[in-house]
Design a protein around this motif. Structure first.
Motif, mmCIF file in Angstrom:
data_model
loop_
_atom_site.group_PDB
_atom_site.id
_atom_site.type_symbol
_atom_site.label_atom_id
_atom_site.label_comp_id
_atom_site.label_asym_id
_atom_site.label_seq_id
_atom_site.Cartn_x
_atom_site.Cartn_y
_atom_site.Cartn_z
ATOM 1 N N ILE A 60 -21.882 -15.121 15.032
ATOM 2 C CA ILE A 60 -23.310 -14.806 14.999
ATOM 3 C C ILE A 60 -23.552 -13.527 14.202
ATOM 4 N N PHE A 61 -22.671 -12.550 14.356
ATOM 5 C CA PHE A 61 -22.779 -11.318 13.573
ATOM 6 C C PHE A 61 -22.725 -11.638 12.083
ATOM 7 N N ARG A 62 -21.775 -12.463 11.679
ATOM 8 C CA ARG A 62 -21.634 -12.836 10.262
ATOM 9 C C ARG A 62 -22.840 -13.646 9.779
ATOM 10 N N THR A 63 -23.382 -14.491 10.659
ATOM 11 C CA THR A 63 -24.574 -15.273 10.302
ATOM 12 C C THR A 63 -25.752 -14.342 10.016
ATOM 13 N N VAL A 64 -25.940 -13.357 10.870
ATOM 14 C CA VAL A 64 -27.018 -12.389 10.650
ATOM 15 C C VAL A 64 -26.783 -11.617 9.357
ATOM 16 N N GLN A 65 -25.544 -11.211 9.112
ATOM 17 C CA GLN A 65 -25.242 -10.511 7.865
ATOM 18 C C GLN A 65 -25.623 -11.364 6.656
ATOM 19 N N GLU A 66 -25.255 -12.627 6.682
ATOM 20 C CA GLU A 66 -25.549 -13.515 5.556
ATOM 21 C C GLU A 66 -27.056 -13.711 5.395
ATOM 22 N N CYS A 67 -27.769 -13.848 6.507
ATOM 23 C CA CYS A 67 -29.230 -13.978 6.435
ATOM 24 C C CYS A 67 -29.866 -12.743 5.806
ATOM 25 N N LEU A 68 -29.435 -11.566 6.243
ATOM 26 C CA LEU A 68 -29.996 -10.334 5.681
ATOM 27 C C LEU A 68 -29.634 -10.183 4.207
ATOM 28 N N THR A 69 -28.434 -10.585 3.834
ATOM 29 C CA THR A 69 -28.048 -10.549 2.423
ATOM 30 C C THR A 69 -28.956 -11.453 1.604
ATOM 31 N N ASN A 70 -29.242 -12.649 2.120
ATOM 32 C CA ASN A 70 -30.134 -13.569 1.408
ATOM 33 C C ASN A 70 -31.551 -13.016 1.316
ATOM 34 N N ILE A 71 -32.018 -12.383 2.375
ATOM 35 C CA ILE A 71 -33.341 -11.758 2.323
ATOM 36 C C ILE A 71 -33.369 -10.683 1.245
ATOM 37 N N HIS A 72 -32.325 -9.879 1.198
ATOM 38 C CA HIS A 72 -32.245 -8.817 0.186
ATOM 39 C C HIS A 72 -32.236 -9.403 -1.224
ATOM 40 N N ARG A 73 -31.515 -10.483 -1.422
ATOM 41 C CA ARG A 73 -31.393 -11.084 -2.755
ATOM 42 C C ARG A 73 -32.638 -11.852 -3.185
ATOM 43 N N TYR A 74 -33.232 -12.599 -2.255
ATOM 44 C CA TYR A 74 -34.213 -13.596 -2.661
ATOM 45 C C TYR A 74 -35.643 -13.382 -2.161
ATOM 46 N N SER A 75 -35.831 -12.649 -1.103
ATOM 47 C CA SER A 75 -37.154 -12.563 -0.497
ATOM 48 C C SER A 75 -38.154 -11.802 -1.351
ATOM 49 N N GLY A 76 -37.730 -10.661 -1.847
ATOM 50 C CA GLY A 76 -38.656 -9.821 -2.599
ATOM 51 C C GLY A 76 -39.617 -9.052 -1.710
ATOM 52 N N LYS A 77 -39.431 -9.094 -0.417
ATOM 53 C CA LYS A 77 -40.304 -8.396 0.525
ATOM 54 C C LYS A 77 -39.502 -7.355 1.307
ATOM 55 N N PRO A 78 -40.139 -6.242 1.666
ATOM 56 C CA PRO A 78 -39.411 -5.149 2.337
ATOM 57 C C PRO A 78 -39.386 -5.264 3.865
ATOM 58 N N MET A 79 -39.368 -6.486 4.394
ATOM 59 C CA MET A 79 -39.397 -6.655 5.841
ATOM 60 C C MET A 79 -38.549 -7.835 6.256
ATOM 61 N N ALA A 80 -37.849 -7.665 7.387
ATOM 62 C CA ALA A 80 -37.087 -8.758 7.999
ATOM 63 C C ALA A 80 -37.209 -8.612 9.508
ATOM 64 N N ARG A 81 -37.155 -9.737 10.201
ATOM 65 C CA ARG A 81 -37.208 -9.722 11.660
ATOM 66 C C ARG A 81 -36.066 -10.589 12.185
ATOM 67 N N ILE A 82 -35.339 -10.028 13.153
ATOM 68 C CA ILE A 82 -34.253 -10.748 13.804
ATOM 69 C C ILE A 82 -34.602 -10.837 15.286
ATOM 70 N N ARG A 83 -34.605 -12.053 15.813
ATOM 71 C CA ARG A 83 -34.854 -12.264 17.239
ATOM 72 C C ARG A 83 -33.669 -13.005 17.839
ATOM 73 N N LEU A 84 -33.196 -12.498 18.956
ATOM 74 C CA LEU A 84 -32.139 -13.170 19.707
ATOM 75 C C LEU A 84 -32.600 -13.339 21.139
ATOM 76 N N ALA A 85 -32.414 -14.523 21.671
ATOM 77 C CA ALA A 85 -32.727 -14.806 23.066
ATOM 78 C C ALA A 85 -31.550 -15.575 23.651
ATOM 79 N N ARG A 86 -31.359 -15.399 24.947
ATOM 80 C CA ARG A 86 -30.186 -15.989 25.587
ATOM 81 C C ARG A 86 -30.559 -16.472 26.988
ATOM 82 N N SER A 87 -30.030 -17.629 27.347
ATOM 83 C CA SER A 87 -30.115 -18.114 28.719
ATOM 84 C C SER A 87 -28.690 -18.488 29.135
ATOM 85 N N ASP A 88 -28.549 -19.092 30.296
ATOM 86 C CA ASP A 88 -27.213 -19.470 30.759
ATOM 87 C C ASP A 88 -26.525 -20.461 29.829
ATOM 88 N N SER A 89 -27.291 -21.340 29.197
ATOM 89 C CA SER A 89 -26.680 -22.398 28.394
ATOM 90 C C SER A 89 -27.090 -22.392 26.928
#
Length: 118
Positions: A60-89
């Motif tokens: 999951i850490f690597r997935t977030v890293q890759e997402c942020l890298t893609n945002i940096h490369r392709y988004s062109g916008k100075p904002m990103a939001r990461i949300r994580l939620a967890r339950s038992d399953s």
């Protein structure tokens, strides 16, 4: 060259991930990414997130890293939001930006939640 290899290795699997856990490592990474990229990263992570199996934390850490890298490369916008939620399953991860985006027909097929099988 050796310094570059150490830096990449450190960023891919920071010791903080093992020592303090996923939540602390993700907060650290998001702050550093913001400073390096000038992209404001809003992180929504429950205070009591807890630990995950080691393989999950790394993936999951690597997935977030890759997402942020893609945002940096392709988004062109100075904002990103990461949300994580967890339950038992279930663990849900959502990474957003305000860029041009991926066509809706491609995102409709993606699943952002992982199930433990319980």
């Amino acid at each position: 060259m050796n310094k570059e290899v150490r830096t990449v290795s450190y960023l891919l699997h920071p010791p903080l991930l093992d020592e303090a856990g996923f939540a602390s490592a993700l907060r650290w990474y998001a702050e550093g990414f913001s400073q390096r990229s000038k992209i404001n990263v809003e992180l929504e992570l429950p205070e009591d997130f807890g630990r995950l199996p080691q393989g999950w934390e790394i993936a999951i850490f690597r997935t977030v890293q890759e997402c942020l890298t893609n945002i940096h490369r392709y988004s062109g916008k100075p904002m990103a939001r990461i949300r994580l939620a967890r339950s038992d399953s279930q663990l849900c991860l959502e990474v957003q930006d305000k860029g041009i985006g991926i066509p809706p027909e491609k995102t409709a097929r993606s699943n952002r939640c992982w199930y433990s099988g319980n």
